[in-house]
Scaffold this active site. Structure first.
Site, short mmCIF file in Angstrom:
data_model
loop_
_atom_site.label_atom_id
_atom_site.label_comp_id
_atom_site.label_asym_id
_atom_site.label_seq_id
_atom_site.Cartn_x
_atom_site.Cartn_y
_atom_site.Cartn_z
N HIS A 104 -16.75 22.74 17.90
CA HIS A 104 -18.16 22.31 17.67
C HIS A 104 -18.38 21.81 16.91
CE1 HIS A 104 -21.64 25.10 14.53
NE2 HIS A 104 -21.82 24.41 15.88
N ASN B 124 -22.46 28.96 11.70
CA ASN B 124 -23.83 29.93 11.87
C ASN B 124 -23.74 31.29 11.68
OD1 ASN B 124 -25.26 28.13 12.53
ND2 ASN B 124 -23.98 27.49 14.38
N GLU C 245 -15.37 22.41 13.91
CA GLU C 245 -14.91 24.26 13.89
C GLU C 245 -14.49 24.11 15.48
OE1 GLU C 245 -17.94 26.89 13.69
OE2 GLU C 245 -17.08 28.34 12.61
N SER D 246 -23.24 26.18 20.10
CA SER D 246 -23.19 27.59 17.99
C SER D 246 -22.69 28.60 17.96
CB SER D 246 -25.43 26.72 17.83
OG SER D 246 -24.78 25.42 17.48
N1 NAD Z 1 -28.60 20.24 17.06
C1 NAD Z 1 -27.70 21.48 15.94
O1 NAD Z 1 -28.22 20.70 15.10
C2 NAD Z 1 -26.59 22.02 17.13
C3 NAD Z 1 -25.98 21.44 15.80
C4 NAD Z 1 -24.20 22.19 16.29
C5 NAD Z 1 -24.01 22.48 17.81
N2 NAD Z 1 -25.65 22.48 18.65
C6 NAD Z 1 -25.51 23.04 20.11
O2 NAD Z 1 -25.46 21.92 20.66
C7 NAD Z 1 -25.37 22.38 22.21
C8 NAD Z 1 -26.78 21.77 22.02
O3 NAD Z 1 -27.49 21.47 21.38
P1 NAD Z 1 -28.58 20.15 21.76
O4 NAD Z 1 -29.64 19.74 20.26
O5 NAD Z 1 -27.55 18.81 21.53
O6 NAD Z 1 -30.05 20.36 22.31
P2 NAD Z 1 -30.65 19.07 23.14
O7 NAD Z 1 -31.52 19.92 23.81
O8 NAD Z 1 -30.74 17.82 22.83
O9 NAD Z 1 -29.34 18.55 24.43
C9 NAD Z 1 -29.44 19.66 25.61
C10 NAD Z 1 -29.23 18.35 26.52
O10 NAD Z 1 -28.46 19.20 27.73
C11 NAD Z 1 -29.38 19.19 29.29
N3 NAD Z 1 -28.95 19.87 30.00
C12 NAD Z 1 -29.13 21.07 30.09
N4 NAD Z 1 -28.60 21.79 31.34
C13 NAD Z 1 -27.31 20.91 31.58
C14 NAD Z 1 -26.81 20.83 32.76
N5 NAD Z 1 -26.53 21.84 33.54
N6 NAD Z 1 -25.92 19.81 33.14
C15 NAD Z 1 -26.13 18.01 32.27
N7 NAD Z 1 -26.85 18.65 31.19
C16 NAD Z 1 -27.50 19.23 30.93
C17 NAD Z 1 -30.77 18.55 28.75
O11 NAD Z 1 -31.26 17.63 30.24
C18 NAD Z 1 -30.61 17.50 27.24
O12 NAD Z 1 -30.23 16.43 27.59
C19 NAD Z 1 -26.38 23.25 22.28
O13 NAD Z 1 -25.24 24.42 22.93
C20 NAD Z 1 -25.84 23.96 20.46
O14 NAD Z 1 -25.84 25.43 20.89
C21 NAD Z 1 -26.69 21.89 18.28
#
Ligand code: NAD
Length: 296
Positions: free
Chosen positions: A139, A189, A151, A118
């Site tokens: 993104h 963001n 994005e 993000s």
């Molecule tokens: N949630 C949102 O609204 C949103 C929107 C756009 C972008 N993002 C971005 O997407 C990314 C993920 O966010 P999310 O909301 O899915 O998080 P989340 O916490 O739901 O999921 C993250 C996952 O990554 C796994 N993980 C952690 N370390 C790991 C590794 N070394 N190898 C493999 N898997 C690993 C965790 O076990 C978990 O299942 C972040 O960078 C976040 O900023 C989130």
């Protein structure tokens, strides 16, 4: 063996990305650190596709074919034949950099390594590899199957040919690409988070309650969701991390998280994912948190 589309992280975003990619006809491998996260991700995919079957937007056979194209793995080795890997792990530079270093060693030299971050610098993630020219931001927005925008973030060293490939691939996924440059928070963001932070400041300073702030922005600005509800949905911990990235990246305290956001996150209230933020979600429905912290 056919080339695969790799996804690292089976959480909210990773499982959404895997679903969209498999629906577009690609063979997908999702990697997470433990089976429990992978099975939770696969359950979320199944549930989301079943909703489309129930609404007759997808046949049961198409659903099985999509699910059949998704494999899961706890080993990164499973991604060695990928032509692209999209990383969607926790929003933490050190965790992501470690994933990029490992992917750089395991994948084919020509594979593209993309991040769904993000706000974290694509240039810095690229620098963790020996192929910064093939590192790019992709993104996706939440919920991935619904939201059209991707994005696309060019790091300092990203090659034009790589950007062009990702733009074409995004269209193949039935999404709309929008290419931007790598500065803190990119575009989405950088604009959204100060608005959310200002909504939290308005609450903190007692200008209005949660319901009033969200109603003004929904009805007055035609936003589908008020900023406080949206913050709960994104995750208050994620909002907090992104604001800190903006604050550090620009060296400008105007982006510093509101003390009320800091307190809420410190208390472990992250929004929808923990059942409480500015609203409560325990009952499955959104309810206002009625507390002296938030006047309503
Ligand atoms: N949630 C949102 O609204 C949103 C929107 C756009 C972008 N993002 C971005 O997407 C990314 C993920 O966010 P999310 O909301 O899915 O998080 P989340 O916490 O739901 O999921 C993250 C996952 O990554 C796994 N993980 C952690 N370390 C790991 C590794 N070394 N190898 C493999 N898997 C690993 C965790 O076990 C978990 O299942 C972040 O960078 C976040 O900023 C989130």
């Amino acid at each position: 063996m056919s080339e695969i589309f790799g996804v690292v992280g089976a959480g909210t975003m990773g499982n959404g990305i895997a679903q969209v990619v498999a629906r577009a006809g690609f063979d997908v491998v999702i990697r997470d650190v433990a089976d429990e996260f992978l099975s939770r991700g696969m359950k979320a995919i199944d549930k989301s596709l079943q909703r489309d079957v129930d609404k007759e937007r997808l046949s049961a056979n198409e659903k099985s074919a999509i699910v059949g194209r998704i494999k899961t793995a706890t080993s990164l080795e499973a991604l060695k034949d990928a032509f692209i890997v999209v990383e969607a792990v926790t929003e933490d530079f050190d965790v992501k950099a470690e994933v990029f270093r490992a992917l750089d060693t395991i994948t084919k030299p020509e594979a593209i390594l993309a991040s769904n971050t993000s706000s974290i610098s694509i240039t810095k993630l690229g620098a963790a590899t020996k192929r910064p020219d093939k590192v790019i931001g992709m993104h996706f927005m939440n919920p991935v199957p619904v939201m059209k925008l991707v994005e696309i973030i060019n790091g300092y060293a990203t090659m034009n040919a790589v950007t062009e490939k990702i733009v074409a691939l995004t269209k193949q996924l039935d999404k709309v690409p929008c290419v931007v440059n790598d500065y803190p928070g990119f575009i989405a963001n950088r604009i959204l988070m100060p608005m959310i932070n200002e909504a939290i400041y308005s609450l903190y300073e007692g200008v209005a309650g949660v319901k009033e702030i969200d109603t003004v922005m929904k009805l007055g600005m035609a936003h589908p969701m008020g900023p406080l509800q949206l913050a709960d949905f994104i995750g208050l911990d994620t909002c907090y991390s992104i604001l800190n990235v903006l604050c550090d990246g620009f060296g400008n305290p105007k982006y510093a998280p509101c003390p009320l956001l800091t307190n809420t996150v410190t208390a472990g209230k992250f929004g929808v994912k923990t059942g409480e933020g500015f609203y409560q979600y325990q009952t499955g429905n959104k309810e206002l948190v009625v507390s002296s912290r938030f006047r309503s």
